[in-house]
Design an enzyme around this catalytic site. Structure first.
Site, short mmCIF file in Angstrom:
data_model
loop_
_atom_site.label_atom_id
_atom_site.label_comp_id
_atom_site.label_asym_id
_atom_site.label_seq_id
_atom_site.Cartn_x
_atom_site.Cartn_y
_atom_site.Cartn_z
N LYS A 140 65.67 53.53 36.90
CA LYS A 140 64.48 53.47 37.73
C LYS A 140 64.65 52.39 38.80
O LYS A 140 65.09 51.27 38.50
CB LYS A 140 63.25 53.14 36.87
CG LYS A 140 62.94 54.19 35.81
CD LYS A 140 62.35 55.45 36.41
CE LYS A 140 61.94 56.44 35.35
NZ LYS A 140 61.25 57.62 35.91
N ASP A 168 65.93 56.91 40.23
CA ASP A 168 64.60 57.53 40.31
C ASP A 168 63.62 56.52 40.88
O ASP A 168 63.39 55.46 40.30
CB ASP A 168 64.16 57.98 38.91
CG ASP A 168 62.84 58.74 38.92
OD1 ASP A 168 62.21 58.85 39.98
OD2 ASP A 168 62.45 59.23 37.84
N GLU A 194 65.94 60.39 42.94
CA GLU A 194 64.86 61.28 42.53
C GLU A 194 63.52 60.81 43.09
O GLU A 194 63.23 59.61 43.09
CB GLU A 194 64.81 61.30 41.00
CG GLU A 194 63.78 62.23 40.40
CD GLU A 194 63.91 62.29 38.88
OE1 GLU A 194 62.90 62.54 38.21
OE2 GLU A 194 65.04 62.07 38.37
N GLU A 223 59.28 67.49 39.80
CA GLU A 223 58.42 67.31 38.63
C GLU A 223 56.94 67.29 39.00
O GLU A 223 56.08 67.58 38.17
CB GLU A 223 58.78 66.04 37.86
CG GLU A 223 58.45 64.75 38.58
CD GLU A 223 58.78 63.51 37.74
OE1 GLU A 223 57.86 62.99 37.10
OE2 GLU A 223 59.95 63.10 37.74
N ASP A 246 59.28 71.60 35.85
CA ASP A 246 58.50 70.98 34.79
C ASP A 246 57.77 72.09 34.05
O ASP A 246 57.08 72.91 34.67
CB ASP A 246 57.50 69.98 35.39
CG ASP A 246 56.75 69.19 34.33
OD1 ASP A 246 55.92 69.81 33.62
OD2 ASP A 246 56.96 67.97 34.21
N HIS A 273 62.89 68.21 34.63
CA HIS A 273 62.18 66.99 34.25
C HIS A 273 61.71 67.14 32.81
O HIS A 273 61.20 68.18 32.42
CB HIS A 273 60.98 66.78 35.17
CG HIS A 273 60.06 65.70 34.71
ND1 HIS A 273 58.77 65.94 34.27
CD2 HIS A 273 60.24 64.35 34.60
CE1 HIS A 273 58.19 64.82 33.93
NE2 HIS A 273 59.05 63.83 34.11
#
Length: 361
Positions: A140, A168, A194, A223, A246, A273
């Site tokens: 992240k 992400d 992402e 997602e 998703d 996701h």
């Protein structure tokens, strides 16, 4: 017929018009649609005595296509094109199913590098994941550039140059900021960034994708996509290199089928996701089906895995050697344990009672 009966007959259409005001095909209406239809697919698979992925794999192309709503996407994918994709994928289908049963679908872990983890925790979790056979890791990023550089260097040094690293941003940046930030993180060789910006900004994603392509960094998103139309436009605009479906955001299996087929037509890999409660359990069925019956490829493809909350499900995912092993129980793996439902029921469940009591104090 009495007048009251006549008016009652009009209620469904009135409700439909009212629901369009909080939709259509997005937001709470679409999430509710997914919940209801996911339950229907679960029941259908149980009735047939098959896990959902197998129910889909065993369907003939025409039956599969009959489950899809092609409204608003025929400029990209027609019913005949969808049937032809499925017919072409019949070649080698049996062998691909055997491959899945033997080796599973490749997964990546998001559990090692959440924002806010201290360095000691990052090192510990990466070390444990490596011992468990994980080769694909997601970090992240987006809160602080210098902290991101330090954390990404730490993770890259831990996993080595040969392992796959993704990043992400969870929608944190404006478009220029995303390009500038990722240019400075490019030294760590991420496969993708992402959700670099607003999930609704199709042209913004396209600009980021074009700017980062020379650095070998792809854009991944999906997602938070409302529906198949947004995915259609992302594909048309060349706004992503990795498409992330998703299982609960789109209108259940039906709409996800249309997106899988569009991704196949554009030759964009699907990497689902699966970070929320039960998403791993559900989306494994869709991506296993995709490999066997649609994409027929594992090139640059993997499915997200987060190791929490699986204990609440009757049929939790099975990960072996960093791969999703195809479920064998009938259904969509959606059914939760009765005790978990009871304890978390609002407002009288044990968990909620404790939370509400604590707030009251």
């Amino acid at each position: 017929m009495r007048k009251t009966d006549s008016r009652a007959m009009e209620l469904p259409s009135l409700w439909e018009e009212a629901l369009k005001l909080i939709g259509p095909e997005k937001g709470v209406v679409h999430l509710a649609t997914a919940a209801v239809l996911n339950a229907v697919w679960d029941l259908w698979a149980k009735q047939e005595g098959k896990p959902l992925w197998k129910l889909l794999v065993d369907m003939d192309p025409r039956t599969l296509v009959s489950c899809i709503d092609f409204r608003y996407i025929t400029d990209v994918l027609t019913e005949e094109e969808a049937c032809e994709i499925l017919r072409q994928s019949q070649v080698g289908k049996k062998e691909r199913e055997e491959q899945m049963l033997a080796h599973g679908y490749p997964a990546y872990t998001t559990s090692c590098a959440w924002l806010g983890y201290p360095d000691a925790t990052l090192k510990q979790l990466c070390s444990e994941a490596l011992k468990d056979g994980w080769t694909r890791f997601k970090v992240k990023v987006g809160a602080d550039l210098q902290d991101d550089i330090r954390r990404c260097r730490l993770v890259r040094n831990m996993i080595g140059p040969e392992k796959t690293l993704m990043m992400d941003a969870n929608q944190r940046w404006d478009v220029p900021e995303a390009v500038e930030w990722m240019t400075k993180l490019a030294e760590f060789k991420p496969l993708w960034i992402e959700e670099p910006t607003s999930p609704d900004d199709i042209l913004g994603h396209a600009a980021i994708s074009k700017a980062l392509a020379p650095l070998g960094i792809g854009v991944a998103t999906g997602e938070q996509c409302h529906n198949r139309v947004i995915f259609k436009q992302l594909l048309q605009a060349k706004a992503l290199k990795f498409l992330q479906i998703d299982s609960c955001r789109l209108g259940s299996v039906n709409e996800n089928l249309s997106v899988l087929l569009m991704a196949k037509k554009f030759e964009i890999p699907v990497c689902p996701h699966a970070g929320g409660v039960g998403l791993c359990e559900l989306v494994q069925h869709l991506i296993i089906f995709d490999f066997i019956s649609v994409s027929a490829s594992l090139q640059d493809r993997m499915c997200e895995y987060v190791d929490h909350l699986h204990e609440h499900f009757k049929y939790p995912v099975l990960i072996r050697e960093a791969a999703y092993m195809p479920p064998k129980d009938a259904g969509y793996s959606t059914e939760m344990k009765e005790d978990s439902v009871k304890r978390h029921r609002y407002p009288d469940g044990e968990v909620w009672k404790k939370l509400l009591s604590a707030q009251g104090n």
